[in-house]
Design a protein around this motif. Structure first.
Motif, PDB file in Angstrom:
ATOM      1  N   SER A  63       0.828  -1.231  -0.058  1.00 43.40           N
ATOM      2  CA  SER A  63      -0.026  -0.047  -0.134  1.00 43.40           C
ATOM      3  C   SER A  63       0.951   1.239  -0.070  1.00 43.40           C
ATOM      4  O   SER A  63       0.599   2.347  -0.823  1.00 43.40           O
ATOM      5  CB  SER A  63      -0.896   0.214   1.167  1.00 43.40           C
ATOM      6  OG  SER A  63      -0.325  -0.016   2.265  1.00 43.40           O
ATOM      7  N   TRP A  64       1.876   1.238   0.668  1.00 41.55           N
ATOM      8  CA  TRP A  64       3.060   2.463   0.860  1.00 41.55           C
ATOM      9  C   TRP A  64       3.512   2.681  -0.759  1.00 41.55           C
ATOM     10  O   TRP A  64       3.281   3.653  -1.248  1.00 41.55           O
ATOM     11  CB  TRP A  64       3.920   2.173   1.702  1.00 41.55           C
ATOM     12  CG  TRP A  64       5.279   2.947   1.314  1.00 41.55           C
ATOM     13  CD1 TRP A  64       6.360   2.869   0.700  1.00 41.55           C
ATOM     14  CD2 TRP A  64       5.319   4.478   1.968  1.00 41.55           C
ATOM     15  NE1 TRP A  64       7.393   4.015   0.632  1.00 41.55           N
ATOM     16  CE2 TRP A  64       6.597   4.726   1.574  1.00 41.55           C
ATOM     17  CE3 TRP A  64       4.537   5.164   2.577  1.00 41.55           C
ATOM     18  CZ2 TRP A  64       6.948   6.268   1.659  1.00 41.55           C
ATOM     19  CZ3 TRP A  64       4.697   6.496   2.840  1.00 41.55           C
ATOM     20  CH2 TRP A  64       6.103   6.994   2.542  1.00 41.55           C
ATOM     21  N   ASN A  65       3.678   1.600  -1.516  1.00 44.07           N
ATOM     22  CA  ASN A  65       4.318   1.608  -2.920  1.00 44.07           C
ATOM     23  C   ASN A  65       3.168   2.109  -3.819  1.00 44.07           C
ATOM     24  O   ASN A  65       3.289   2.986  -4.574  1.00 44.07           O
ATOM     25  CB  ASN A  65       5.097   0.463  -3.252  1.00 44.07           C
ATOM     26  CG  ASN A  65       6.273   0.063  -2.711  1.00 44.07           C
ATOM     27  OD1 ASN A  65       6.843   0.908  -2.249  1.00 44.07           O
ATOM     28  ND2 ASN A  65       6.598  -1.194  -2.429  1.00 44.07           N
ATOM     29  N   THR A  66       1.964   1.642  -3.472  1.00 40.89           N
ATOM     30  CA  THR A  66       0.849   1.932  -4.300  1.00 40.89           C
ATOM     31  C   THR A  66       0.393   3.605  -4.124  1.00 40.89           C
ATOM     32  O   THR A  66       0.257   4.115  -5.027  1.00 40.89           O
ATOM     33  CB  THR A  66      -0.290   1.200  -3.955  1.00 40.89           C
ATOM     34  OG1 THR A  66      -0.126  -0.351  -4.459  1.00 40.89           O
ATOM     35  CG2 THR A  66      -1.732   1.637  -4.884  1.00 40.89           C
ATOM     36  N   SER A  67       0.456   3.740  -3.053  1.00 42.96           N
ATOM     37  CA  SER A  67       0.191   5.198  -2.361  1.00 42.96           C
ATOM     38  C   SER A  67       1.220   6.164  -3.191  1.00 42.96           C
ATOM     39  O   SER A  67       0.947   7.088  -3.838  1.00 42.96           O
ATOM     40  CB  SER A  67       0.465   5.663  -1.125  1.00 42.96           C
ATOM     41  OG  SER A  67       0.069   6.986  -0.777  1.00 42.96           O
ATOM     42  N   GLN A  68       2.509   5.889  -3.259  1.00 43.98           N
ATOM     43  CA  GLN A  68       3.743   6.599  -4.029  1.00 43.98           C
ATOM     44  C   GLN A  68       3.418   6.506  -5.565  1.00 43.98           C
ATOM     45  O   GLN A  68       3.478   7.584  -6.126  1.00 43.98           O
ATOM     46  CB  GLN A  68       5.057   6.079  -3.622  1.00 43.98           C
ATOM     47  CG  GLN A  68       5.316   5.855  -2.242  1.00 43.98           C
ATOM     48  CD  GLN A  68       5.352   7.582  -1.772  1.00 43.98           C
ATOM     49  OE1 GLN A  68       6.067   8.344  -2.299  1.00 43.98           O
ATOM     50  NE2 GLN A  68       4.666   7.643  -0.639  1.00 43.98           N
ATOM     51  N   ARG A  69       2.728   5.458  -5.930  1.00 50.79           N
ATOM     52  CA  ARG A  69       2.590   5.341  -7.644  1.00 50.79           C
ATOM     53  C   ARG A  69       1.438   6.279  -7.995  1.00 50.79           C
ATOM     54  O   ARG A  69       1.419   7.042  -8.702  1.00 50.79           O
ATOM     55  CB  ARG A  69       2.176   3.940  -7.827  1.00 50.79           C
ATOM     56  CG  ARG A  69       1.896   3.624  -9.384  1.00 50.79           C
ATOM     57  CD  ARG A  69       1.235   2.349  -9.742  1.00 50.79           C
ATOM     58  NE  ARG A  69      -0.237   2.552  -9.172  1.00 50.79           N
ATOM     59  CZ  ARG A  69      -1.164   1.624  -8.623  1.00 50.79           C
ATOM     60  NH1 ARG A  69      -0.761   0.440  -8.944  1.00 50.79           N
ATOM     61  NH2 ARG A  69      -2.289   1.743  -8.070  1.00 50.79           N
ATOM     62  N   ASP A  70       0.291   6.137  -7.062  1.00 48.56           N
ATOM     63  CA  ASP A  70      -0.960   7.212  -7.179  1.00 48.56           C
ATOM     64  C   ASP A  70      -0.496   8.553  -7.056  1.00 48.56           C
ATOM     65  O   ASP A  70      -1.002   9.378  -8.143  1.00 48.56           O
ATOM     66  CB  ASP A  70      -1.978   6.860  -6.142  1.00 48.56           C
ATOM     67  CG  ASP A  70      -2.503   5.601  -6.136  1.00 48.56           C
ATOM     68  OD1 ASP A  70      -2.212   4.671  -7.215  1.00 48.56           O
ATOM     69  OD2 ASP A  70      -3.088   5.146  -5.315  1.00 48.56           O
ATOM     70  N   LEU A  71       0.368   8.917  -6.350  1.00 44.91           N
ATOM     71  CA  LEU A  71       0.941  10.333  -6.276  1.00 44.91           C
ATOM     72  C   LEU A  71       1.742  10.705  -7.642  1.00 44.91           C
ATOM     73  O   LEU A  71       1.553  11.768  -8.022  1.00 44.91           O
ATOM     74  CB  LEU A  71       1.811  10.446  -5.241  1.00 44.91           C
ATOM     75  CG  LEU A  71       0.968  10.636  -3.872  1.00 44.91           C
ATOM     76  CD1 LEU A  71       2.037  10.759  -2.593  1.00 44.91           C
ATOM     77  CD2 LEU A  71      -0.207  11.655  -3.836  1.00 44.91           C
ATOM     78  N   GLN A  72       2.385   9.564  -7.994  1.00 47.76           N
ATOM     79  CA  GLN A  72       3.220   9.807  -9.319  1.00 47.76           C
ATOM     80  C   GLN A  72       2.316   9.945 -10.273  1.00 47.76           C
ATOM     81  O   GLN A  72       2.447  10.832 -11.371  1.00 47.76           O
ATOM     82  CB  GLN A  72       4.293   8.698  -9.398  1.00 47.76           C
ATOM     83  CG  GLN A  72       4.959   9.013 -10.895  1.00 47.76           C
ATOM     84  CD  GLN A  72       5.956  10.023 -10.989  1.00 47.76           C
ATOM     85  OE1 GLN A  72       6.494  10.413  -9.423  1.00 47.76           O
ATOM     86  NE2 GLN A  72       6.171  10.711 -11.881  1.00 47.76           N
ATOM     87  N   ILE A  73       1.212   9.110 -10.563  1.00 51.42           N
ATOM     88  CA  ILE A  73       0.098   9.136 -11.464  1.00 51.42           C
ATOM     89  C   ILE A  73      -0.453  10.629 -11.531  1.00 51.42           C
ATOM     90  O   ILE A  73      -0.594  11.086 -12.596  1.00 51.42           O
ATOM     91  CB  ILE A  73      -0.827   8.020 -11.427  1.00 51.42           C
ATOM     92  CG1 ILE A  73      -0.063   6.569 -11.918  1.00 51.42           C
ATOM     93  CG2 ILE A  73      -1.992   8.408 -12.212  1.00 51.42           C
ATOM     94  CD1 ILE A  73      -1.082   5.577 -11.559  1.00 51.42           C
TER      95      ILE A  73
END
Length: 122
Positions: A63-73
């Motif tokens: 979820s931490w990595n997903t959250s970082q990915r979502d912010l990048q998106i």
């Protein structure tokens, strides 16, 4: 059978935690190793006092990595590139819409909180 086979890994875990914390502090801040080791030992002691005797689960960080990915998106979103982002990040078009909506909502809430805090400080 070896009598040590069922021995607790607790002390080993605390020692390892102290070492990882010290190494991270040195890597991130460049702090003196001796001071970092003292902080690492203090963190391990604190965790022992707070969570001692409990089974603690450490998530894999998905979820931490997903959250970082979502912010990048969201940072790459320009209002017209939903499909491009879906392909780039291997997610559905609907997921891109969901991410944009959720991050925008968080940003608005944060900004409203900043304005409210600013008004209250007057």
């Amino acid at each position: 059978m070896n009598s040590h086979a069922f021995r607790s890994k607790g002390p080993e875990l605390l020692v390892e935690l102290a070492h990882h914390v010290a190494d991270t502090i040195v890597d991130v801040t460049g702090l003196d190793l001796k001071v970092a080791e003292q902080v690492g030992s203090s963190v391990a002691t604190r965790m022992m006092l707070v969570w001692g005797g409990q089974n603690v689960y450490f998530p894999m960080g998905i979820s931490w990595n997903t959250s970082q990915r979502d912010l990048q998106i969201f940072s790459e979103f320009n209002g017209r590139n939903h499909s491009e982002l879906a392909k780039k990040y291997s997610v559905s078009l609907q997921w891109i819409y969901k991410i944009v909506k959720a991050v925008r909502k968080e940003e608005q809430a944060r900004m409203q909180g900043d304005v409210l805090n600013h008004d209250l400080s007057r």
